[in-house]
Design a protein around this motif. Structure first.
Motif, PDB file in Angstrom:
ATOM      1  N   ILE A  88       0.828  -1.206   0.000  1.00 51.22           N
ATOM      2  CA  ILE A  88       0.000   0.000   0.000  1.00 51.22           C
ATOM      3  C   ILE A  88       0.862   1.255   0.000  1.00 51.22           C
ATOM      4  O   ILE A  88       0.603   2.218  -0.747  1.00 51.22           O
ATOM      5  CB  ILE A  88      -0.945  -0.004   1.212  1.00 51.22           C
ATOM      6  N   LEU A  89       1.908   1.263   0.815  1.00 44.03           N
ATOM      7  CA  LEU A  89       2.760   2.448   0.908  1.00 44.03           C
ATOM      8  C   LEU A  89       3.538   2.678  -0.383  1.00 44.03           C
ATOM      9  O   LEU A  89       3.738   3.839  -0.793  1.00 44.03           O
ATOM     10  CB  LEU A  89       3.718   2.289   2.089  1.00 44.03           C
ATOM     11  N   GLU A  90       3.984   1.621  -1.032  1.00 42.37           N
ATOM     12  CA  GLU A  90       4.691   1.784  -2.302  1.00 42.37           C
ATOM     13  C   GLU A  90       3.778   2.375  -3.370  1.00 42.37           C
ATOM     14  O   GLU A  90       4.208   3.191  -4.191  1.00 42.37           O
ATOM     15  CB  GLU A  90       5.245   0.431  -2.768  1.00 42.37           C
ATOM     16  N   GLU A  91       2.518   1.979  -3.375  1.00 41.97           N
ATOM     17  CA  GLU A  91       1.565   2.560  -4.321  1.00 41.97           C
ATOM     18  C   GLU A  91       1.321   4.034  -4.026  1.00 41.97           C
ATOM     19  O   GLU A  91       1.203   4.855  -4.937  1.00 41.97           O
ATOM     20  CB  GLU A  91       0.248   1.787  -4.265  1.00 41.97           C
TER      21      GLU A  91
ATOM     22  N   VAL B 101      -4.111  20.654   2.039  1.00 39.00           N
ATOM     23  CA  VAL B 101      -3.209  21.232   3.026  1.00 39.00           C
ATOM     24  C   VAL B 101      -2.782  20.134   3.992  1.00 39.00           C
ATOM     25  O   VAL B 101      -3.628  19.417   4.546  1.00 39.00           O
ATOM     26  CB  VAL B 101      -3.884  22.390   3.790  1.00 39.00           C
ATOM     27  N   VAL B 102      -1.461  20.037   4.209  1.00 35.57           N
ATOM     28  CA  VAL B 102      -0.882  19.015   5.077  1.00 35.57           C
ATOM     29  C   VAL B 102      -0.236  19.698   6.276  1.00 35.57           C
ATOM     30  O   VAL B 102       0.499  20.677   6.124  1.00 35.57           O
ATOM     31  CB  VAL B 102       0.160  18.170   4.319  1.00 35.57           C
ATOM     32  N   ASN B 103      -0.530  19.166   7.470  1.00 33.95           N
ATOM     33  CA  ASN B 103       0.088  19.654   8.701  1.00 33.95           C
ATOM     34  C   ASN B 103       0.827  18.484   9.336  1.00 33.95           C
ATOM     35  O   ASN B 103       0.219  17.604   9.958  1.00 33.95           O
ATOM     36  CB  ASN B 103      -0.976  20.202   9.655  1.00 33.95           C
ATOM     37  N   LEU B 104       2.144  18.474   9.183  1.00 34.50           N
ATOM     38  CA  LEU B 104       2.942  17.358   9.700  1.00 34.50           C
ATOM     39  C   LEU B 104       3.008  17.370  11.215  1.00 34.50           C
ATOM     40  O   LEU B 104       3.143  16.305  11.838  1.00 34.50           O
ATOM     41  CB  LEU B 104       4.349  17.410   9.109  1.00 34.50           C
ATOM     42  N   ASN B 105       2.924  18.538  11.828  1.00 37.12           N
ATOM     43  CA  ASN B 105       2.979  18.610  13.286  1.00 37.12           C
ATOM     44  C   ASN B 105       1.748  17.956  13.917  1.00 37.12           C
ATOM     45  O   ASN B 105       1.851  17.290  14.953  1.00 37.12           O
ATOM     46  CB  ASN B 105       3.091  20.058  13.742  1.00 37.12           C
TER      47      ASN B 105
ATOM     48  N   CYS C 221      -4.173  15.767   7.157  1.00 39.41           N
ATOM     49  CA  CYS C 221      -4.299  16.235   5.778  1.00 39.41           C
ATOM     50  C   CYS C 221      -5.777  16.474   5.526  1.00 39.41           C
ATOM     51  O   CYS C 221      -6.633  15.728   6.016  1.00 39.41           O
ATOM     52  CB  CYS C 221      -3.733  15.211   4.792  1.00 39.41           C
ATOM     53  N   THR C 222      -6.090  17.502   4.757  1.00 39.58           N
ATOM     54  CA  THR C 222      -7.498  17.840   4.547  1.00 39.58           C
ATOM     55  C   THR C 222      -8.232  16.809   3.699  1.00 39.58           C
ATOM     56  O   THR C 222      -9.463  16.833   3.637  1.00 39.58           O
ATOM     57  CB  THR C 222      -7.608  19.224   3.873  1.00 39.58           C
TER      58      THR C 222
ATOM     59  N   ILE D 179      -8.124   8.613   8.622  1.00 38.52           N
ATOM     60  CA  ILE D 179      -9.001   7.439   8.636  1.00 38.52           C
ATOM     61  C   ILE D 179      -8.205   6.141   8.688  1.00 38.52           C
ATOM     62  O   ILE D 179      -8.505   5.241   9.482  1.00 38.52           O
ATOM     63  CB  ILE D 179      -9.931   7.459   7.406  1.00 38.52           C
ATOM     64  N   THR D 180      -7.169   6.029   7.840  1.00 38.00           N
ATOM     65  CA  THR D 180      -6.447   4.765   7.700  1.00 38.00           C
ATOM     66  C   THR D 180      -5.156   4.711   8.495  1.00 38.00           C
ATOM     67  O   THR D 180      -4.567   3.624   8.625  1.00 38.00           O
ATOM     68  CB  THR D 180      -6.123   4.509   6.225  1.00 38.00           C
ATOM     69  N   CYS D 181      -4.655   5.851   8.972  1.00 36.88           N
ATOM     70  CA  CYS D 181      -3.361   5.943   9.659  1.00 36.88           C
ATOM     71  C   CYS D 181      -2.199   5.636   8.724  1.00 36.88           C
ATOM     72  O   CYS D 181      -1.094   5.305   9.167  1.00 36.88           O
ATOM     73  CB  CYS D 181      -3.314   5.022  10.873  1.00 36.88           C
ATOM     74  N   PHE D 182      -2.450   5.699   7.408  1.00 39.36           N
ATOM     75  CA  PHE D 182      -1.407   5.649   6.403  1.00 39.36           C
ATOM     76  C   PHE D 182      -1.175   7.060   5.870  1.00 39.36           C
ATOM     77  O   PHE D 182      -2.129   7.772   5.555  1.00 39.36           O
ATOM     78  CB  PHE D 182      -1.820   4.756   5.221  1.00 39.36           C
ATOM     79  N   PRO D 183       0.073   7.528   5.753  1.00 45.56           N
ATOM     80  CA  PRO D 183       0.297   8.839   5.135  1.00 45.56           C
ATOM     81  C   PRO D 183      -0.160   8.823   3.684  1.00 45.56           C
ATOM     82  O   PRO D 183       0.229   7.944   2.910  1.00 45.56           O
ATOM     83  CB  PRO D 183       1.821   9.023   5.255  1.00 45.56           C
ATOM     84  N   CYS D 184      -1.008   9.760   3.315  1.00 48.54           N
ATOM     85  CA  CYS D 184      -1.542   9.814   1.959  1.00 48.54           C
ATOM     86  C   CYS D 184      -0.471  10.347   1.005  1.00 48.54           C
ATOM     87  O   CYS D 184       0.641  10.715   1.407  1.00 48.54           O
ATOM     88  CB  CYS D 184      -2.790  10.674   1.916  1.00 48.54           C
TER      89      CYS D 184
END
Length: 433
Positions: free
Chosen positions: A230-233, A262-266, A270-271, A277-282
């Motif tokens: 999933i992460l590679e995709e 808009v992404v807030n890494l702190n 992500c909007t 929802i998935t706890c995977f970085p989009c």
């Protein structure tokens, strides 16, 4: 194992394997699918199951119970004991999924709301991760079928649309297929006696723990197999985006087709809400992480931003415990119970006993060995033409057949009215007395 009777629910037996219970706790996913299926033996009973997801998004059975009937009281008894085993309090953030999805598609079919386009819009409403996308999909559904839109609005969106999920389940699963898979695995044992059936489930659980353990031993890296795919995709999709930093820990991530978020890494947000929802970085988050690393800032690798529930170490910990073995019946100690446990009452079912699982209206009948005759053209066995059979054939012509009236077909037989059908040969006209 726990056995209860004479409590207003009939006889009930509940089972949970300690290895699976402890493994589910370390899995960090507060998400369970609940479902019920029927036994096929002489004593009809219902099997209630609780199935979760492991770090590789595979099924992870937690508990199961054999009850007399699938009722509100039996489910209440089952879930109360489950809460005690998992140490769930009144304010626990736990998510359950049931067969509610089987009630949507059949209702649409019964109300004559048919069509792939309409079904696609319903799924688009469920898959939408933001409120704006959800409202847009609902408006499109309203334009196509206002009655279906009104019916769907009566169902709380928190129970079926990703746009209203709060993210505490760590998954975007919309279907209860995990319970269906488990029920299919135990189908061969459902027509056996109760003890044999329970042994069948125990041995299956022993086998699945060993099989998955072998797969874990082959894995390398930080994430589980499915999480890595999933992460590679996501990384491949992130290459099409450009991130711009505003100096306050936020990034504006956009693509060439006006896809901007808009992404807030702190705050790890992500909007688009996929990360929440998935706890995977989009893909937007991955693009922002790459931008931060390219600018010389200290940032962890992309794999470190994935939730620990998808880590390989978590997956290994879930299958660390194993189910204990049991001796045969000849080695079982005799019970000191002062009373004899009698067999349950035999309820003779009306009609032929059912062997197959009750399938939903929207489920294809793919398990049958026969091909369907639907949409097949009928072929006449006499003239070999399509569109009718031999009973309605009027001699339209074909191989080895004569279609004109008054001509013989075989020994002295004709198809014309009033013509002879005797044993003589020849083209006779009307019969002569």
């Amino acid at each position: 194992m726990e056995h209860e009777e004479d409590n207003g629910r009939g006889e009930e037996d509940r089972f949970d394997e300690g290895a699976l219970k402890f493994g589910f706790k370390v899995g960090l996913k507060d998400f369970l699918g609940v479902d019920g299926t029927f036994l096929k033996g002489r004593y009809p009973r219902q099997v209630l199951t609780d199935v979760g997801l492991d770090s590789n998004n595979g099924i992870y059975p937690v508990a199961y119970a054999v009850v007399e009937a699938e009722t509100t009281s039996s489910w209440t008894w089952f879930m109360e004991l489950l809460g005690e085993d998992l140490e769930l309090g009144a304010n626990s953030n736990f998510t359950f999924i049931s067969d509610r999805q089987k009630g949507i598609i059949p209702t649409v079919a019964k109300k004559q709301w048919k069509g792939k386009e309409l079904s696609g819009l319903v799924w688009e409403c469920g898959r939408a991760t933001t409120l704006n996308h959800f409202k847009y999909a609902m408006d499109e559904l309203k334009k196509m079928n206002d009655e279906a839109h009104v019916w769907l609005c009566k169902i709380p969106a928190e129970t079926w649309s990703k746009s209203h999920f709060n993210g505490r389940a760590y998954t975007d699963c919309l279907l209860n297929n995990l319970c269906e898979v488990f029920n299919a695995k135990i189908e061969e044992g459902r027509d056996k006696p109760i003890i044999t059936f329970l042994e069948y489930i125990r041995e299956y659980l022993m086998k699945i723990l060993c099989v998955v353990q072998k797969e874990i031993d082959k894995c390398q890296g930080e994430l589980s197999t499915t999480a890595t795919i999933i992460l590679e995709e996501i990384k491949t999709q992130a290459e099409k985006y450009v991130a711009k930093y505003n100096g306050a820990g936020k990034y504006q991530v956009a693509s060439t087709w006006q896809d901007q978020y808009v992404v807030n890494l702190n705050e790890r947000s992500c909007t688009c809400r996929f990360w929440e929802i998935t706890c995977f970085p989009c893909r937007h988050v991955v693009s922002a992480i790459w931008n931060k690393i390219e600018n010389g800032e200290d940032a962890p690798d992309v794999e470190d931003w994935v939730h620990p529930c998808y880590k390989l170490s978590t997956w290994r910990a879930m299958y660390l415990n194993k189910i204990d073995l049991i001796n045969g019946r000849s080695m079982w100690p005799k019970s000191d119970c002062p009373f004899t446990l009698t067999p349950p009452k035999n309820h003779t079912q009306v009609g032929r006993p059912k062997k197959k699982r009750r399938r939903g209206v929207d489920e294809p009948n793919s398990q049958t060995t026969k091909l369907t005759r639907k949409f097949l053209a009928v072929t006449c066995s006499k003239c070999h033409n399509k569109g009718y059979n031999s009973r309605t054939c009027k001699g339209q012509g074909g191989i080895g057949e004569v279609g004109s009236k008054g001509k013989t077909q075989g020994k002295g037989k004709t198809h014309a009215r009033g013509k002879t059908q005797g044993k003589g040969k020849g083209n006779l006209g009307n019969s002569v007395k």
